[in-house]
Design a protein around this motif. Structure first.
Motif, mmCIF file in Angstrom:
data_model
loop_
_atom_site.group_PDB
_atom_site.id
_atom_site.type_symbol
_atom_site.label_atom_id
_atom_site.label_comp_id
_atom_site.label_asym_id
_atom_site.label_seq_id
_atom_site.Cartn_x
_atom_site.Cartn_y
_atom_site.Cartn_z
ATOM 1 N N UNK A 1 0.821 -1.217 0.000
ATOM 2 C CA UNK A 1 0.000 0.000 0.000
ATOM 3 C C UNK A 1 0.855 1.266 0.000
ATOM 4 N N UNK A 2 2.172 1.117 0.154
ATOM 5 C CA UNK A 2 3.058 2.274 0.123
ATOM 6 C C UNK A 2 3.215 2.970 1.453
ATOM 7 N N UNK A 3 2.720 2.362 2.540
ATOM 8 C CA UNK A 3 2.772 3.009 3.848
ATOM 9 C C UNK A 3 4.171 3.003 4.451
ATOM 10 N N UNK B 1 7.736 4.216 -1.064
ATOM 11 C CA UNK B 1 7.577 3.658 -2.413
ATOM 12 C C UNK B 1 8.519 2.499 -2.711
ATOM 13 N N UNK B 2 9.738 2.545 -2.163
ATOM 14 C CA UNK B 2 10.680 1.456 -2.423
ATOM 15 C C UNK B 2 10.217 0.157 -1.773
ATOM 16 N N UNK B 3 9.702 0.245 -0.553
ATOM 17 C CA UNK B 3 9.181 -0.940 0.124
ATOM 18 C C UNK B 3 7.951 -1.473 -0.596
ATOM 19 N N UNK B 4 7.115 -0.567 -1.131
ATOM 20 C CA UNK B 4 5.932 -0.993 -1.883
ATOM 21 C C UNK B 4 6.334 -1.742 -3.144
ATOM 22 N N UNK B 5 7.333 -1.218 -3.828
ATOM 23 C CA UNK B 5 7.822 -1.880 -5.034
ATOM 24 C C UNK B 5 8.424 -3.245 -4.702
ATOM 25 N N UNK C 1 7.142 -6.897 -5.996
ATOM 26 C CA UNK C 1 8.099 -7.796 -6.648
ATOM 27 C C UNK C 1 8.143 -9.150 -5.939
ATOM 28 N N UNK C 2 8.097 -9.137 -4.608
ATOM 29 C CA UNK C 2 8.125 -10.381 -3.841
ATOM 30 C C UNK C 2 6.894 -11.237 -4.128
ATOM 31 N N UNK C 3 5.729 -10.602 -4.233
ATOM 32 C CA UNK C 3 4.510 -11.341 -4.542
ATOM 33 C C UNK C 3 4.560 -11.941 -5.941
ATOM 34 N N UNK C 4 5.113 -11.190 -6.882
ATOM 35 C CA UNK C 4 5.273 -11.711 -8.241
ATOM 36 C C UNK C 4 6.242 -12.891 -8.258
ATOM 37 N N UNK C 5 7.323 -12.779 -7.508
ATOM 38 C CA UNK C 5 8.300 -13.865 -7.442
ATOM 39 C C UNK C 5 7.700 -15.106 -6.796
ATOM 40 N N UNK C 6 6.844 -14.922 -5.796
ATOM 41 C CA UNK C 6 6.166 -16.053 -5.168
ATOM 42 C C UNK C 6 5.328 -16.807 -6.205
ATOM 43 N N UNK D 1 13.635 5.139 11.704
ATOM 44 C CA UNK D 1 12.521 4.632 10.896
ATOM 45 C C UNK D 1 12.931 4.516 9.432
ATOM 46 N N UNK D 2 13.634 5.521 8.939
ATOM 47 C CA UNK D 2 14.073 5.479 7.544
ATOM 48 C C UNK D 2 15.033 4.324 7.290
ATOM 49 N N UNK D 3 15.889 4.032 8.260
ATOM 50 C CA UNK D 3 16.806 2.905 8.104
ATOM 51 C C UNK D 3 16.033 1.593 8.038
ATOM 52 N N UNK D 4 15.018 1.448 8.862
ATOM 53 C CA UNK D 4 14.206 0.234 8.840
ATOM 54 C C UNK D 4 13.459 0.112 7.519
ATOM 55 N N UNK D 5 12.930 1.234 7.013
ATOM 56 C CA UNK D 5 12.236 1.209 5.723
ATOM 57 C C UNK D 5 13.195 0.845 4.605
ATOM 58 N N UNK D 6 14.458 1.262 4.713
ATOM 59 C CA UNK D 6 15.454 0.897 3.703
ATOM 60 C C UNK D 6 15.704 -0.603 3.718
ATOM 61 N N UNK D 7 15.742 -1.185 4.905
ATOM 62 C CA UNK D 7 15.907 -2.645 5.004
ATOM 63 C C UNK D 7 14.694 -3.335 4.393
ATOM 64 N N UNK D 8 13.488 -2.844 4.669
ATOM 65 C CA UNK D 8 12.271 -3.446 4.106
ATOM 66 C C UNK D 8 12.299 -3.405 2.586
ATOM 67 N N UNK D 9 12.851 -2.327 2.026
ATOM 68 C CA UNK D 9 12.904 -2.193 0.571
ATOM 69 C C UNK D 9 13.845 -3.224 -0.051
ATOM 70 N N UNK D 10 14.748 -3.774 0.764
ATOM 71 C CA UNK D 10 15.716 -4.749 0.247
ATOM 72 C C UNK D 10 15.321 -6.174 0.559
ATOM 73 N N UNK D 11 14.421 -6.386 1.514
ATOM 74 C CA UNK D 11 14.206 -7.736 2.036
ATOM 75 C C UNK D 11 12.767 -8.203 1.990
ATOM 76 N N UNK D 12 11.892 -7.564 1.236
ATOM 77 C CA UNK D 12 10.477 -7.972 1.221
ATOM 78 C C UNK D 12 10.330 -9.413 0.746
#
Length: 368
Positions: free
Chosen positions: A99-101, A104-108, A112-117, A357-368
């Protein structure tokens, strides 16, 4: 209810709970589990920089800790779905991130993770189908040439699978149903012969890289965090040893797909148990390895702070899953452990640490 963060050691994966990828720093990688009367509860380690783990009713968390918008939505999802297994928590996490909450990088990354699944599920189903045909001596170059996605390929596949069912003394519909169940259980792990490893196999590869990097850092960097890094490497290695043993038996049983289809009740139950155990075993490690990958691009001081933060959320194995007492080692490391000077969150005032928070969001963008 307050229990000691080090003295408290869960006996099972279910008691340890599943890690939740919140973006609120204080809640990041806290664990949810079923408590008394099957009610969900969350375990919050080292609250207020203390030595304890708070066990809090899940529904009370928003009243106790100021949460980001993403985390409130994720919290509501988990409440509604009563999710507490790694797979259920991951689905809720991807739904929230999409949902982009969390940016945008974490949303993308979530999309991508859902498509890969989906791609992995299709690929696994196809490879298992080929394995069944090979097991009964029905390999078909014509089917491969036509392609299983074509009308001609599907016609050939149906013919061959009908013959395979006869060879295995099964109804064709039953063979298809069993194939689908195996594919669903195997896809998150992945097949050894797959051109692309499954999510959990990738997780094992990343964990081995993390172990090696932590070991190197501990040996080369003269810092108070070096013993903590060495401990992180030891916990990773212990997890890897158990995971490799599970994967070896898992792959052996999946490879013997002919006997699996015949001796279904016994063999498939073991395969499904192995897959679930791998999900629990690696639960929480994706964030740890992702956070360290981010830290590798930063200076030694920030790396030391990251190591201290990771120690707080390190996925120690439950007592029934391990013969090695990592708890005693954790107590010894605790005496040299130094907390990051950057507070995760000022819990007394409720003031958010935006940078954290931004650091955690950066990790989420790499590890979804």
């Amino acid at each position: 209810m307050l229990k000691g963060a080090i003295d408290y050691a869960p006996s099972t994966f279910e008691e340890r709970g599943a890690a939740v990828a919140f973006t609120t720093p204080l809640l990041s990688q806290t664990r949810v589990r079923r408590g008394e009367r099957t009610k969900l509860e969350v375990l919050i380690p080292a609250l207020s920089e203390g030595m304890g783990t708070y066990v809090v009713p899940w529904k009370a968390v928003p009243e106790m800790v100021p949460m980001t918008m993403h985390d409130r939505y994720l919290h509501d999802l988990i409440v509604k779905e009563e999710a507490c297994s790694p797979q259920e928590i991951r689905r809720a996490t991807l739904k929230a991130a999409r949902r982009g909450l969390a940016g945008p990088q974490a949303a993308q990354a979530a999309r991508r993770a859902l498509e890969e699944d989906e791609e992995q599920s299709t690929l696994t189903h196809y490879l298992l189908l080929l394995s069944i045909l090979k097991a009964v001596g029905l390999e078909s170059p014509e089917m491969l040439k036509a392609g299983i996605g074509t009308e001609e390929g599907q016609r050939l596949t149906r013919q061959l699978m009908a013959r395979a069912a006869d060879s295995l003394k099964l109804e064709a519909n039953l063979l298809y149903a069993r194939l689908a169940e195996v594919a669903a259980a195997v896809a998150p792990v992945g097949l050894a012969q797959s051109p692309k490893p499954g999510r959990l196999l990738r997780g094992m590869q990343e964990l081995k890289g993390f172990r090696d990097s932590m070991t190197q850092w501990a040996n080369e960097v003269p810092n108070d965090a070096a013993p903590v890094a060495a401990f992180c490497a030891d916990v990773a290695q212990h997890t890897i040893g158990i995971g490799d043993a599970i994967l070896a038996d898992f792959q052996r049983r999946v490879d013997a797909i002919g006997p699996l289809m015949r001796d279904w009740e016994t063999d498939f139950a073991v395969i499904r148990t192995h897959a679930r155990r791998m999900a629990w075993l690696l639960d929480g490690w994706t964030h740890v390895t992702g956070a360290w990958e981010v830290a590798l691009a930063e200076d030694r001081q920030q790396q030391a702070l990251t190591i201290n933060e990771l120690f707080r959320i390190l996925p120690l194995l439950p007592k029934k899953e391990s013969r090695v007492d990592m708890l005693g080692a954790a107590k010894r490391v605790k005496s040299v452990h130094r907390r990051s000077v950057r507070m995760l969150e000022d819990w007394r005032t409720g003031e958010m640490d935006v940078d954290a928070i931004r650091r955690i969001e950066l990790v989420k963008a790499r590890t979804a």
